[in-house]
Write a protein that holds these residues in place. Structure first.
Motif, PDB file in Angstrom:
ATOM      1  N   GLY C 449       0.827  -1.211   0.000  1.00  0.00           N
ATOM      2  CA  GLY C 449       0.000   0.000   0.000  1.00  0.00           C
ATOM      3  C   GLY C 449       0.855   1.252   0.000  1.00  0.00           C
ATOM      4  O   GLY C 449       0.579   2.219  -0.718  1.00  0.00           O
ATOM      5  N   PHE C 450       1.930   1.217   0.759  1.00  0.00           N
ATOM      6  CA  PHE C 450       2.787   2.391   0.823  1.00  0.00           C
ATOM      7  C   PHE C 450       3.363   2.741  -0.548  1.00  0.00           C
ATOM      8  O   PHE C 450       3.281   3.880  -1.006  1.00  0.00           O
ATOM      9  N   HIS C 451       3.950   1.737  -1.200  1.00  0.00           N
ATOM     10  CA  HIS C 451       4.598   2.049  -2.484  1.00  0.00           C
ATOM     11  C   HIS C 451       3.585   2.458  -3.540  1.00  0.00           C
ATOM     12  O   HIS C 451       3.846   3.365  -4.333  1.00  0.00           O
ATOM     13  N   LEU C 452       2.436   1.816  -3.530  1.00  0.00           N
ATOM     14  CA  LEU C 452       1.423   2.215  -4.514  1.00  0.00           C
ATOM     15  C   LEU C 452       0.938   3.636  -4.232  1.00  0.00           C
ATOM     16  O   LEU C 452       0.613   4.386  -5.144  1.00  0.00           O
ATOM     17  N   THR C 453       0.887   4.008  -2.960  1.00  0.00           N
ATOM     18  CA  THR C 453       0.407   5.354  -2.638  1.00  0.00           C
ATOM     19  C   THR C 453       1.446   6.403  -2.996  1.00  0.00           C
ATOM     20  O   THR C 453       1.123   7.426  -3.599  1.00  0.00           O
ATOM     21  N   PHE C 454       2.675   6.160  -2.625  1.00  0.00           N
ATOM     22  CA  PHE C 454       3.619   7.262  -2.687  1.00  0.00           C
ATOM     23  C   PHE C 454       4.531   7.248  -3.909  1.00  0.00           C
ATOM     24  O   PHE C 454       5.050   8.285  -4.282  1.00  0.00           O
ATOM     25  N   LEU C 483      -6.222   9.563  -8.518  1.00  0.00           N
ATOM     26  CA  LEU C 483      -7.243   8.596  -8.134  1.00  0.00           C
ATOM     27  C   LEU C 483      -6.572   7.304  -7.671  1.00  0.00           C
ATOM     28  O   LEU C 483      -6.931   6.717  -6.650  1.00  0.00           O
ATOM     29  N   PHE C 484      -5.562   6.894  -8.427  1.00  0.00           N
ATOM     30  CA  PHE C 484      -4.833   5.681  -8.076  1.00  0.00           C
ATOM     31  C   PHE C 484      -4.198   5.805  -6.686  1.00  0.00           C
ATOM     32  O   PHE C 484      -4.300   4.908  -5.846  1.00  0.00           O
ATOM     33  N   VAL C 485      -3.568   6.953  -6.458  1.00  0.00           N
ATOM     34  CA  VAL C 485      -2.924   7.186  -5.165  1.00  0.00           C
ATOM     35  C   VAL C 485      -3.945   7.116  -4.040  1.00  0.00           C
ATOM     36  O   VAL C 485      -3.733   6.465  -3.018  1.00  0.00           O
ATOM     37  N   LEU C 490      -6.014   3.525   0.705  1.00  0.00           N
ATOM     38  CA  LEU C 490      -6.924   2.676   1.468  1.00  0.00           C
ATOM     39  C   LEU C 490      -6.250   1.348   1.832  1.00  0.00           C
ATOM     40  O   LEU C 490      -6.452   0.828   2.928  1.00  0.00           O
ATOM     41  N   ILE C 491      -5.445   0.824   0.908  1.00  0.00           N
ATOM     42  CA  ILE C 491      -4.706  -0.404   1.226  1.00  0.00           C
ATOM     43  C   ILE C 491      -3.776  -0.148   2.405  1.00  0.00           C
ATOM     44  O   ILE C 491      -3.695  -0.922   3.357  1.00  0.00           O
ATOM     45  N   LEU C 492      -3.090   1.002   2.322  1.00  0.00           N
ATOM     46  CA  LEU C 492      -2.179   1.380   3.398  1.00  0.00           C
ATOM     47  C   LEU C 492      -2.939   1.477   4.716  1.00  0.00           C
ATOM     48  O   LEU C 492      -2.512   0.937   5.748  1.00  0.00           O
ATOM     49  N   ALA C 493      -4.077   2.150   4.678  1.00  0.00           N
ATOM     50  CA  ALA C 493      -4.861   2.306   5.902  1.00  0.00           C
ATOM     51  C   ALA C 493      -5.320   0.943   6.415  1.00  0.00           C
ATOM     52  O   ALA C 493      -5.304   0.702   7.632  1.00  0.00           O
ATOM     53  N   ALA C 494      -5.680   0.040   5.506  1.00  0.00           N
ATOM     54  CA  ALA C 494      -6.105  -1.293   5.945  1.00  0.00           C
ATOM     55  C   ALA C 494      -4.962  -1.989   6.676  1.00  0.00           C
ATOM     56  O   ALA C 494      -5.175  -2.645   7.705  1.00  0.00           O
ATOM     57  N   GLY C 495      -3.740  -1.820   6.158  1.00  0.00           N
ATOM     58  CA  GLY C 495      -2.583  -2.414   6.829  1.00  0.00           C
ATOM     59  C   GLY C 495      -2.421  -1.869   8.237  1.00  0.00           C
ATOM     60  O   GLY C 495      -2.239  -2.633   9.200  1.00  0.00           O
ATOM     61  N   PHE C 496      -2.521  -0.544   8.359  1.00  0.00           N
ATOM     62  CA  PHE C 496      -2.411   0.050   9.698  1.00  0.00           C
ATOM     63  C   PHE C 496      -3.524  -0.461  10.597  1.00  0.00           C
ATOM     64  O   PHE C 496      -3.309  -0.736  11.779  1.00  0.00           O
ATOM     65  N   LEU C 497      -4.718  -0.606  10.024  1.00  0.00           N
ATOM     66  CA  LEU C 497      -5.856  -1.070  10.810  1.00  0.00           C
ATOM     67  C   LEU C 497      -5.546  -2.450  11.388  1.00  0.00           C
ATOM     68  O   LEU C 497      -5.747  -2.702  12.578  1.00  0.00           O
ATOM     69  N   ILE C 498      -5.008  -3.341  10.553  1.00  0.00           N
ATOM     70  CA  ILE C 498      -4.689  -4.682  11.046  1.00  0.00           C
ATOM     71  C   ILE C 498      -3.624  -4.606  12.129  1.00  0.00           C
ATOM     72  O   ILE C 498      -3.698  -5.288  13.149  1.00  0.00           O
TER      73      ILE C 498
END
Ligand code: HEA
Ligand code: HEA
Ligand code: CUA
Ligand SMILES: [Cu+2]
Lengths: 200, 336, 637
Positions: C449-454, C483-485, C490-498
């Motif tokens: 998630g991080f790499h896809l975001t940033f 939009l992609f970022v 959200l993937i990144l946030a899901a990781g933090f959530l877990i």
């Protein structure tokens, strides 16, 4: 985990003196912080000075008398300050008590002179950037005299209380004396900036 | 109602501008500086990518390689420690070499940029919340003139820009032509730009400057030299006279309303300076610092409700009767 | 005299194991209930509190990030208006830097340093309690102001004149400036505590070359804090003075200067990023040694790299000001010095890889985060080297390229090691293991998630997208990537959530850990998990940098301390020879009261300069209460 006793500390003193005391190091740490603060404010002074076409900006240089008087008083105060530090190391309660009273006086007198120093700057803090920086320098140093004075007064009171005769108290007196030396030492470059750089 | 119209217009304007992709990109370089910067960027990025790939290979190998039998954590093999020491030292040496090359390359690129030849045109740019004042300075003051948000330059020539911040800090940036430079209150900065070929290059304020930092763009339009001279001559001229009744009514309304206190229209009583010069606003590509394409409709929408279209900007909503609004927008649109 | 005789019976040599433990527990205990919570000076309780609070701020700041991403996902979106957006990104940046990243690193130090150097409490434990309360007050100030629509909106570095009296009316900028005062006060206090703890309270025998690398990194960080934070104090104070009493520090019309602010801010702001980064590399060195199952390669080189980074950090600040029009030659100097940071950074990377190469890596979650760190941080560091080049920077400064750079180094370089460190030390904090399965999920989601975001932000920046814009027009070619970022965030946030779910579940019902679940070599693992109030029944005696690997299963210790007085051992700076048995302060309510009076004074002074005069009286009173001797054994020498 199996513990194997390899060292016996029961002969060590119950309190560290001088550089073996944590408060001594703590005082040094805070002096380093505040020293950096002073250095930066002086750097701001020099920076503004280097940008200005004339210095001081639209103001006569400060009058010398009060600042110089204060410098002399601070320098004289170093003598009893060094003495009190020595007496504290010797744990001589009587002399330390006298010394604390003397140092309290040496804390109050500069504040009285300081009251005359602000008007002698010949500029207000909101006149221009020059006024802002000299008031800040002087104000910052005043807070240091003030805090050390409060510290000295409290310690003086302690030295006359039942908590007095205790190596820990004497350590505090030494640390307080060290801090006062710092207050005096930081004044000298500030004095040079405010009073002499403005006359170059 | 007006708001809905305004929004619709905004959308239309946006769609009509679409298609000009990549007119604000450091990778689409059309100016002398931007081109050498692009070369530097590609060089440094390529070298760094290789460095990264090598580090990754080394790391993956270190993690995945097969190992000999078990060994206690503190049992180190002196010969191997020495060898690792030599390899690490060599890598550090290589790092030093690479960063030295980068430093030199940067230094020479900068130097090449700052000696880009003689300047034949000087323009003063002032950054204001949230629009750009543009002043063409000429040796003969009579030939000097003001405009806003749009900078015409002759292609293939060096143009010298003097950058001044009037309120807060802004930053002048046309990525396709050159790197950015700040406009700082109390200081004067300079930059030289040069477009290699005619075209429209978009620029945008790059230093956060408050509410409408996002809508503080502008255009640099590089013309063939003779087109540029024609344009400059037209801009120098005072505003065109009213050619019909509605336009004349618009002019009068403009002068009698607060508009004239903030805007200048040369040749009229309007000499305000707190808003963009409108002398030839009708000839400019956009209004509102790149917000909409200039049309009579978008002018009307803007004047009717500037605070909805660009919330927080420094032009107030001036209450106007519908016919006044129509007339003023006709008038402004006629100022070619 | 009678007292010393009575005392002799309380020496630990006179007591057997269980009686000693009971006596020490009594001496060092924190009262139960609210009163205990408010008066405790136990570095573990305060450290834990500090860590949890900082992570709460991470969640809050992360939610703000998601709001920004929602707004930026579409051109001309209307999720946040310009005013709200400016508050949100300012809050995000200020919150992440001042309320999450710096405090969480300090907090790990507060918890771990005393354990790792083998002492029973941090130096100046009451100051430590005070520091936490002040930090909390600063955080509440910022967030309550935000809730009242008074959140700062001038960016996390609050450039003047935008933040000055003329362009930022209202109290928003003052809130920012005063929040700084709170957090800096807190950080400075912790820095002094850590320096003195490391200098004077190390276990006997822990000479300079046996100090764990995490402790070294905290020591260097603390010095950087001490030298850098005064700059921001000077800056924010002069800003408040300009705004409140009409001084002219930053007003060019009256001899002030706009760039003075930037110099002062970045003289602090650049070292600030290493204040976040250095503790993280300390964590990496610690984790790598444990999970590669061998001592770190190049201990001395790593210590030197830490110190070199700390020193160089003060020579780089101008690289944030490359487009302000400073003289060219000066800028070239700052290019060279900024790039020079790559040398100590490289040394560390190479030594870590060498350690992994010769070791036998155990792929547990903490090591995964370390590997993720290397992959990510090297990219971030290399983009740092790119922006250190003046001409390169003129194209990417204040664009999303820089946003990408600093998230790579902040999240990749500091948050990844931090998360690894939480997985690693969680058993020490709580006595329970975190879940390997959820840990792997969290890692992969966060890493990908991080790499896809940033990563795409680099491209956005080169394509001309400036930072800090609340929206962009549809005709610009940025909407696809944005939009992609936003979706990837959200993937990144899901990781933090877990990660957070895992932490909460494991704290309640994770597998019991035992004292040293990872077979780690440093002293914090020589006591039970979680450690008792007094940390160590006997102070350890150290003979190497990896004491627990020397003679597995046995520990050399010292005896001769009292059990009825909070006693710690003072040792010399270089070779850690015992000098004294010093006492450590009792629990006290005064730090909290002092923090309250200080808070009142500082907040009041946003509104009136007289607050400094009248507000300092209660502060003085509470301080006197704090330092007035109470006559307990701790007071007597
Ligand atoms: C943890 C935080 C952190 C860290 C570690 C770094 C590390 C570095 N940073 Fe970064 N930086 C920030 C946080 C950080 N930064 C932040 C928050 C900002 C933006 C502030 C704002 O504007 O809001 C910023 C902005 C910033 C700028 C200003 C950009 C601009 O505004 O235009 C610059 C310019 O020089 C810079 C440079 C560097 C450099 C050279 C390093 C170096 O330390 C990197 C060194 C590491 C490596 C190089 C990788 C490992 C080395 C090797 C594998 C060896 C081989 C390498 C080579 C051959 C080159 N940073
Ligand atoms: C350590 C510091 C840190 C961290 C961790 C982050 C984390 C993130 N940051 Fe931030 N950022 C900064 C420091 C940091 N940032 C700074 C200093 C700035 C500059 C500000 C300025 O310009 O003044 C900045 C600016 C900044 C911008 C640019 C704004 C602008 O210029 O307009 C953006 C845009 O995308 C962004 C995005 C993100 C995202 C998506 C994350 C994500 O990593 C966040 C992920 C975390 C979470 C999402 C929280 C945990 C999630 C849960 C517990 C799940 C439950 C909640 C929900 C599902 C809602 N950040
Ligand atoms: Cu002007 Cu941003
Ligand atoms: Cu930096």
């Amino acid at each position: 985990m199996r513990e194997r006793v390899v060292l016996d500390l029961s002969k060590l003193p119950l309190h560290g003196l001088g550089s073996a005391s944590v408060t001594w190091w703590g005082t040094l740490g805070f002096m380093l912080i505040e020293g950096t603060g002073f250095a930066l404010v002086i750097a701001v002074y020099l920076y503004l000075m280097s940008l200005a076409p004339i210095w001081p900006l639209n103001a006569p240089p400060p009058a010398l008398l009060p600042g110089t008087l204060l410098t002399v008083i601070l320098l004289i105060s170093v003598i009893p300050n060094v003495l009190i530090s020595r007496w504290a190391r010797q744990q001589d309660l009587r002399k330390v008590q006298i010394g604390m009273v003397v140092m309290s006086v040496f804390g109050i007198v500069p504040l009285i002179v300081r009251a005359f120093e602000f008007p002698a700057l010949n500029v207000k803090w909101d006149t221009n950037a020059y006024g802002s920086i000299v008031w800040t320098l002087l104000g910052l140093h005043t807070t240091h005299i003030l805090t050390d004075l409060v510290d000295t007064l409290v310690l003086a009171a302690l030295m006359f209380s039942r908590h007095a005769d205790n190596p820990r108290r004497f350590g505090d007196v030494e640390d307080n004396a060290m801090y006062w030396n710092f207050v005096v030492a930081t004044w000298l470059p500030i004095y040079g900036c405010i009073y002499w750089l403005a006359r170059l | 109602m007006i708001r809905r119209v305004a929004r619709l217009l905004a959308l239309l304007a946006a769609i009509s501008l679409a298609g000009c992709e990549n007119w604000q990109s450091a990778l689409q370089a059309h100016g002398a500086s931007a081109i050498s910067l692009k070369h530097l960027i590609i060089f440094i990025v390529a070298v760094c990518s290789i460095v990264w790939a090598l580090v990754m290979v080394a790391m993956i190998y270190a993690l995945a390689r097969r190992r000999a039998a078990w060994r206690a954590p503190t049992e180190l093999i002196p010969e191997r420690e020495r060898r690792m020491g030599r390899i690490v030292t060599a890598c550090v040496g290589l790092t030093v070499v690479i960063i030295s090359i980068f430093t030199l390359a940067s230094f020479f690129t900068t130097r090449a940029l700052s000696v880009a030849g003689s300047d034949d045109l000087t323009i003063r740019i002032s950054g204001m919340q949230w629009w750009w004042g543009v002043q063409y300075l000429r040796p003969n003051p009579k030939q000097a003139f003001d405009t806003a948000n749009e900078i015409h330059i002759p292609a293939g020539r060096n143009v010298h820009l003097v950058l001044e911040g009037d309120d807060v800090i802004h930053s002048f940036w046309v990525p396709s032509l050159a790197g950015k430079q700040d406009l700082i209150p109390g200081r004067i900065n300079e930059i030289t730009i040069r477009a290699e070929r005619p075209g429209i290059y978009r620029g945008q304020c790059a230093e956060f400057c408050g509410l409408q930092h996002a809508h503080m763009s502008f255009f640099v339009i590089a013309d063939e030299p003779q087109d540029f001279e024609r344009w400059a001559a037209a801009q120098r001229a005072p505003a065109t006279q009213a050619s019909d009744e509605e336009i004349a009514a618009g002019r009068d309304a403009f002068m009698s309303k607060p508009c004239a206190a903030c805007h200048s229209i040369r040749g009229t009583k309007a000499t305000g300076t707190s808003g963009p010069d409108l002398t030839h606003v009708g000839s400019r590509k956009t209004i509102g610092a790149g917000l909409f394409e200039t049309t009579r409709g978008s002018l009307a929408a803007w004047i009717a409700d500037p605070q909805t279209l660009k919330p927080g900007n420094n032009m107030p909503l001036v209450p106007l009767a519908p016919e006044e609004l129509r007339a003023i927008s006709a008038y402004l649109a006629s100022l070619k | 005299m009678t007292e010393t005789i009575a005392r002799a019976e309380t020496l630990d040599t006179e007591l057997d194991g269980t009686r000693l433990a009971t006596a020490l527990a009594q001496t060092w205990k924190t009262e139960r209930g609210l009163w205990g919570a408010l008066t405790t000076v136990d570095h573990k309780i305060i450290g834990r509190r500090y860590i949890v609070t900082a992570f709460v701020f991470l969640v809050l700041g992360g939610v703000l990030a998601l709001l920004m991403r929602l707004q930026l996902a579409q051109p001309e979106a209307r999720v946040l208006g310009p005013d709200r957006f400016n508050q949100v990104f300012t809050m995000h940046g200020a919150n992440m830097m001042f309320l999450f990243a710096v405090p969480v690193m300090e907090a790990m130090g507060v918890y771990l340093v005393p354990l790792m150097v083998g002492t029973r409490n941090i130096a100046f434990p009451r100051l430590n309690a005070f520091s936490y309360w002040i930090f909390l007050a600063g955080g509440l100030l910022l967030w309550i102001a935000f809730a009242l629509d008074m959140g700062p909106d001038v960016g996390w570095f609050a450039y003047v004149p935008l933040s000055g009296p003329q362009y930022a009316p209202g109290k928003r900028a003052d809130i920012w400036a005063q929040m700084i005062t709170f957090t800096e006060l807190a950080a400075l206090a912790v820095a002094v505590e850590i320096v003195v703890t490391v200098f004077k309270q190390r276990a006997p025998g822990m000479s300079l070359d046996r100090i764990p690398l995490f402790v070294w990194s905290m020591l260097v960080t603390s010095f950087v804090v001490i030298m850098a934070m005064p700059a921001i104090m000077v800056a924010s104070t002069s800003l408040i003075l300009d705004r409140l009493v009409g001084t002219h520090f930053f007003n060019p019309a009256e001899g002030g200067d706009v760039l003075l602010w930037q110099h002062l801010f970045w003289f602090f702001g650049h070292p600030e990023v290493y204040i976040i980064f250095l503790p993280a590399v300390g964590m990496v060195s610690t984790l790598i040694a444990t999970f590669a199952r061998r001592p770190i390669f190049g201990y001395l080189a790593l210590v030197m790299a830490l110190i070199a980074t700390g020193i160089l950090a003060f020579g780089l600040w101008v690289h944030h000001m490359f487009v302000t029009g400073l003289p060219r030659l000066g800028e070239s100097f700052f290019t060279a010095s900024s790039m020079a940071i790559a040398i100590p950074a490289g040394i560390q990377i190479f030594c870590w890889i060498a350690t992994l190469w010769d070791g036998r890596p155990v792929f547990k979650t903490p090591l995964l985060f370390v590997i993720g760190f290397i992959v990510t941080f090297v990219i971030g560091g290399l983009t740092g080297v790119m922006v250190a080049s003046v001409p390169f920077d003129t194209q990417v400064h204040d664009t999303y390229f820089v946003v990408a750079h600093f998230h790579y180094v902040l999240i990749g370089g500091a948050v990844f090691p931090l998360l690894g460190a939480v997985y690693y030390w969680f058993p020490k904090f709580t006595g329970r293991m975190m879940s390997e399965r959820r840990g792997k999920w969290a890692f992969w989601l966060i890493f990908i998630g991080f790499h896809l975001t940033f990563f795409p932000m680099h491209i956005l920046g080169l394509e001309g997208m400036p930072r800090r814009i609340y929206t962009y027009q549809p005709d610009l070619p940025w909407h696809g990537l944005n939009l992609f970022v936003s979706a990837s965030a959200l993937i990144l946030a899901a990781g933090f959530l877990i990660f957070f779910i895992d932490a909460i579940i494991s704290a309640r019902s994770g597998n019991p850990a035992g004292d040293n679940p990872w077979d780690a070599p440093t002293l914090e693992w020589a006591t039970s998990s979680p450690p008792p109030a007094y940390n160590f029944a006997h102070i350890p005696v150290v003979g190497s940098a990896y004491p627990l690997w020397d003679q597995p299963g046995s520990l050399n210790v010292a005896s001769g301390l009292h059990s009825d007085r909070r006693e710690i051992v003072i040792t010399t700076i270089t070779i850690a020879e015992p000098q004294a048995r010093e006492s450590s302060p009792q629990n006290s309510i005064w730090p909290l009261l002092t923090a309250i009076t200080t808070t009142i004074m500082l907040i009041w002074s946003i509104f009136s300069p007289w607050a400094v005069v009248w507000g300092s009286i209660p502060v003085a009173i509470t301080l006197i209460g704090w330092f007035w001797p109470s006559g307990t054994p701790e007071d007597e020498a």
